[in-house]
Design an enzyme around this catalytic site. Structure first.
Site, short mmCIF file in Angstrom:
data_model
loop_
_atom_site.label_atom_id
_atom_site.label_comp_id
_atom_site.label_asym_id
_atom_site.label_seq_id
_atom_site.Cartn_x
_atom_site.Cartn_y
_atom_site.Cartn_z
N LYS A 130 0.37 -7.24 -2.90
CA LYS A 130 -0.44 -5.81 -3.14
C LYS A 130 -1.79 -5.67 -2.31
O LYS A 130 -2.53 -6.66 -2.36
CB LYS A 130 -0.43 -5.41 -4.57
CG LYS A 130 -0.91 -4.11 -5.08
CD LYS A 130 -0.97 -4.05 -6.49
CE LYS A 130 -1.42 -2.46 -6.92
NZ LYS A 130 -1.27 -2.34 -8.36
N SER A 214 1.48 1.53 -9.41
CA SER A 214 0.56 1.46 -8.19
C SER A 214 1.20 0.32 -7.44
O SER A 214 0.65 0.35 -6.14
CB SER A 214 -0.74 1.34 -8.57
OG SER A 214 -1.15 0.17 -9.22
N GLY A 236 -1.26 0.23 -16.30
CA GLY A 236 -0.82 1.15 -17.30
C GLY A 236 0.64 1.15 -16.96
O GLY A 236 1.42 2.04 -17.34
N GLY A 237 1.22 -0.03 -16.29
CA GLY A 237 2.70 0.06 -15.89
C GLY A 237 2.86 -0.29 -14.42
O GLY A 237 3.95 -0.25 -13.78
N SER A 238 1.93 -0.77 -13.62
CA SER A 238 1.67 -0.61 -12.24
C SER A 238 2.52 -1.77 -11.55
O SER A 238 2.91 -1.77 -10.67
CB SER A 238 0.34 -0.70 -11.52
OG SER A 238 -0.18 0.54 -11.70
#
Lengths: 563, 563
Positions: A130, A214, A236-238
């Protein structure tokens, strides 16, 4: 940097494309004419050997590369080619450094030829990252136009294109070949991936839908097998969202397990709900391979936030014995799994409900126990308190990053621009106390399930949606509760694929009465024709620092449901 | 609550004294006539059996109580008596509940008689607790007049005198008998123990000196053997300081090892430098006993801040093998220990320097290696950044606690009243980033010592002063750098006794040129006549979460120097 922010973004966008060799350039078909670009569609641009290599899992690749059966160079060239296609089809890359990767691979091959042994256990394994990880030779923009040509927005630091993140150092030690960095939404605070540099990252399985975010570039790239495994981050879930949207496995470890040291971030220093790094891959075995490999590097000696917890075989073996993977039949036992059918704020859409039902039925058929998960505190109270942490600085950090170039934030993150209240130390402290109290209540709810199970243990794990939909439609991601509650609790969670949307089965529920505005939005966004074929995934959740157990359980459940 | 704060404090003070049975009341001699109240002085008030029991270590006590050789009641009665004497001689208790303790002990004896087995591995072991732990039946004032008759300053919560801290629950499960809670400086933010309720807690070995703080009641009580072992807390030295001042061992574990859940605190929710709980005792074996026992209760299932790290025998055994305590001679190796002679801000006084020299010489005589510890970043930069966390809320929390009664803060904590700047979220985040960067630099300094050692490893531990003086003189504790840098780093540290001040040897260094104002104050506070006989201690420091290793090393070094 000369020019308007639009010009700077365009220049960067073109330079990314320009890093793709001419012979790998294609004319991407419009979405309308080719919704699914995976499988046979992408195969047309690859030769048989490239397809063979890129459809081999990380575990199988290193079995070959570490004994010299496959050359690092051939492997990385195949993945570079497929990654180049993935980018042209989905907009999933921020940085392309195929040349450096091929040089690294050649050097590894020379090393192997000379020493008759691999660099490390991950010799020749391509890994994508990433665009928060710093890798020498390339930039880290994190999608911000203002970060182009800088180090995290600052010029003249001496770190530009030289500094590497701690985990990058460890991956290189292990023999990994780095070759690209993947797209993110600027600010990182979205479940969709879009920014002014690269545009919108689409879902390769169904380009009507988001790749997720993300770590959306990772999701799209690995979903299209342009990389065998990659690392994202999750606040938050990325990690789990793009894993889920692309039919992959992805683990969100607890804070302090894997090294975040020297990785760029938004709102760095916000200390209440921390972002974590973790791998995404097509199989659990690959997540385990990378997690174990990183832990073998003693990351706690180089990252002050990492706890000294090596890979715990005993935790893993507990699950393996219980599920009959090791040991004798007398040790095989019953699992007890909680199922979160709804969090009471947004009800999952029909394909997600079907996925929950598939898994629950399969578990029960094998004699395992399934219990409804109806926790106190409620998820809405967890989110209301925990997600204050995203707003502590009233968006000051991300606003300053946008101000560097004057660029306009994408709609998906504009909520960050509307925060007005900058929290004081006393308010942050009060929030921290509330979060701790909510975590304590949740722990005790979990402990208390021992009264409902027949195993003598509290539930072994919880299965829940990652999002209320299989994947968001562009611009319509309006609820993060299913992924973010895990971050508020700092629990370990593994996203796993279950099935695919079938428009003939997953019909709109006529006459449905929404239970909230977000629920109404989610309900109205669902269209079986648009969603047809999309991946449908769930997540398996364990308590804090249960990485070994959750990977073992996710692998077991994946096998049960044929994934 | 009726009356002025002075009247309320007096009433509480009298009620504490009133909990001591008449037959245990003594007339405490003035300090001038009896500086040292340990040993033969206190023995005059005890019978032989009471002396035998109270001078038995926790490990030896449980060996007897868990097989029924000693009755819980007899053990607790002896410690209650000696604790009553300790309080009258040093002002070390906030809560006395001898009656409840004796009832608990009787119930344990009945259980043992009936079931022929102990309640748990700590059956019948008396344990004292710092007055932050909530224990049913008694108050927690933490030294605040405004907390009398409340639950942490609030009335009508339903928790008053009913709620128990998580660790209290675990201790009871293990079979511990609780009998008193010990004095603290109100706010907890002092290395001396004094408040408007109980007054000043003196050092039993030398009543000219402080018992230390903030777990000063524990230090004085256990120093006088009024308790075999007790728990304090440490955010800047508050376990190690009273341990050191009273010739005890005391461990400051890293954050997340032992459960703080449900324990009262100052500035709760400040999340940058966290307070931790840990035991104090006359021997390392007793610290280990209690730490292992707590971990056996799986505290991570009931405290969301605790990591799932059970006692690690393998870490312990590494040190045991290296020091020849287990295994064969071939495994015995050389230790490499860093010695912090000065932090460059305040130089240690002559007795502390002598203690460093005693330990260094002993280690070298046995073939171990000693290296000077001159870290970057400097300790002054660590402290300047890390200790901002104490000031984040500009004293708002402690001011509100004082405001409940209108009491005047004691001089030792008045610095908290002068903070003016309330930090914003962005300022806190920036501080957190700085702390992380400093920790990273310190880690790498430690790693780099591998270049200086002959062992092939970086140094195994660092030995440093806990304070620049053997114990502070009342009102003269003016520098916390030696204890607090450990908290800024979140390292594991064990205070250990080395020697005693000898006025004939530890003379004032004539012509000394102070290197700072704090150094001048420390230098001028030293008077060999006043300090004569005082305990002189040091601390052994390991990196984060190295509790098993540091306890094993502290025990080895303690044996080397005959403690």
């Amino acid at each position: 940097m000369a020019g308007t922010w639009q010009e700077q973004a365009q220049k960067k966008r073109e330079s990314i494309l320009a890093a793709i060799p001419q012979e790998w350039r294609i004319e991407a078909p419009p979405k309308e004419s080719q919704v699914d670009v995976t499988g046979s569609f992408v195969h047309q641009f690859l030769n048989e050997r490239e397809i063979e290599i890129t459809e081999t899992t990380a575990n199988e690749i290193v079995k070959k590369t570490t004994i010299g059966l496959w050359k690092a160079e051939e492997v990385i060239r195949a993945f570079c080619h497929r990654a180049a296609l993935a980018h042209q089809l989905t907009n999933c890359l921020h940085e392309i450094f195929f040349d450096a990767a091929i040089e690294d691979a050649k050097a590894q091959d020379e090393y192997f030829a000379k020493h008759k042994k691999p660099i490390g256990p991950l010799h020749g394994l391509p890994v994508s990252l990433k665009d928060q990880f710093h890798v020498k030779g390339v930039e880290t923009t994190m999608g911000y136009v203002g970060w182009i040509g800088t180090f995290e927005g600052k010029k003249g630091t001496g770190k530009e294109k030289v500094f590497e993140s701690e985990m990058v150092r460890e991956l290189r030690n292990l023999g990994v070949i780095l070759f690209c960095k993947t797209a993110v939404p600027h600010t990182l605070m979205s479940g969709e991936t879009t920014n002014n540099i690269i545009g919108y990252t689409s879902n390769p399985k169904n380009r009507n839908l988001a790749a997720g975010g993300s770590s959306g570039g990772e999701g799209a790239l690995i979903g299209l097998r342009g990389s065998p495994v990659g690392f994202g981050s999750d606040i938050g879930g990325s990690i789990r969202i793009p894993a889920a949207f692309n039919g992959l496995y992805g683990i969100r470890p607890s804070v302090g397990r894997l090294p975040y040291e020297g990785v760029a971030n938004s709102m760095d220093g916000q200390n209440s709900i921390l972002s974590v790094v973790g791998p995404l891959a097509p199989s659990v075995a690959d997540l385990r391979l990378l997690t174990k490999a990183i832990l073998s590097q003693n990351p706690w000696l180089h990252d002050p936030l990492v706890h000294e917890i090596p890979w715990r075989y005993s935790s893993e073996q507990e699950i393996l014995a219980l599920t009959g993977a090791i040991g004798d039949a007398s040790q095989v036992g019953k699992l007890s799994i909680g199922i979160l059918h709804t969090d009471g704020v947004v009800n999952p859409l029909p394909p997600i409900r079907r996925a929950l039902s598939i898994v629950a039925t399969k578990l029960q058929q094998l004699g395992h126990e399934v219990l409804p998960w109806t926790p106190t505190p409620t998820h809405s109270s967890l989110l209301a308190t925990g997600l204050k942490s995203w707003a502590f600085d009233a968006g000051a950090d991300v606003k300053s990053a946008f101000a560097l170039s004057g660029e306009t934030p994408v709609d998906q993150v504009s909520f960050l621009m509307h925060y007005k209240h900058h929290f004081s130390a006393s308010e942050i402290a009060a929030t921290n106390v509330e979060i701790r109290q909510l975590r304590k209540q949740y722990l005790e709810y979990w402990n208390d399930t021992v009264k409902q199970t027949s195993t003598g243990r509290p539930v072994d794990a919880v299965i829940a949606p990652v999002a209320p939909f299989p994947a968001a439609r562009p611009g319509l991601y309006n609820y993060y509760g299913y992924s973010a509650f895990v971050n508020v609790l700092d629990y370990t969670a593994v996203a796993f694929p279950v099935t695919n949307v079938d428009k003939a089965v997953d019909k709109v529920e006529e006459g449905y009465k929404p239970i909230s505005d977000s629920d109404k939005g989610t309900y109205e966004s669902y269209d079986p024709d648009i969603y047809d074929g999309a991946h449908v995934s769930l997540q398996l959740i364990g308590r804090k620092l249960q990485e070994e157990k959750m990977l073992a359980l996710a692998e077991y459940i994946g096998k049960l449901i044929g994934k």
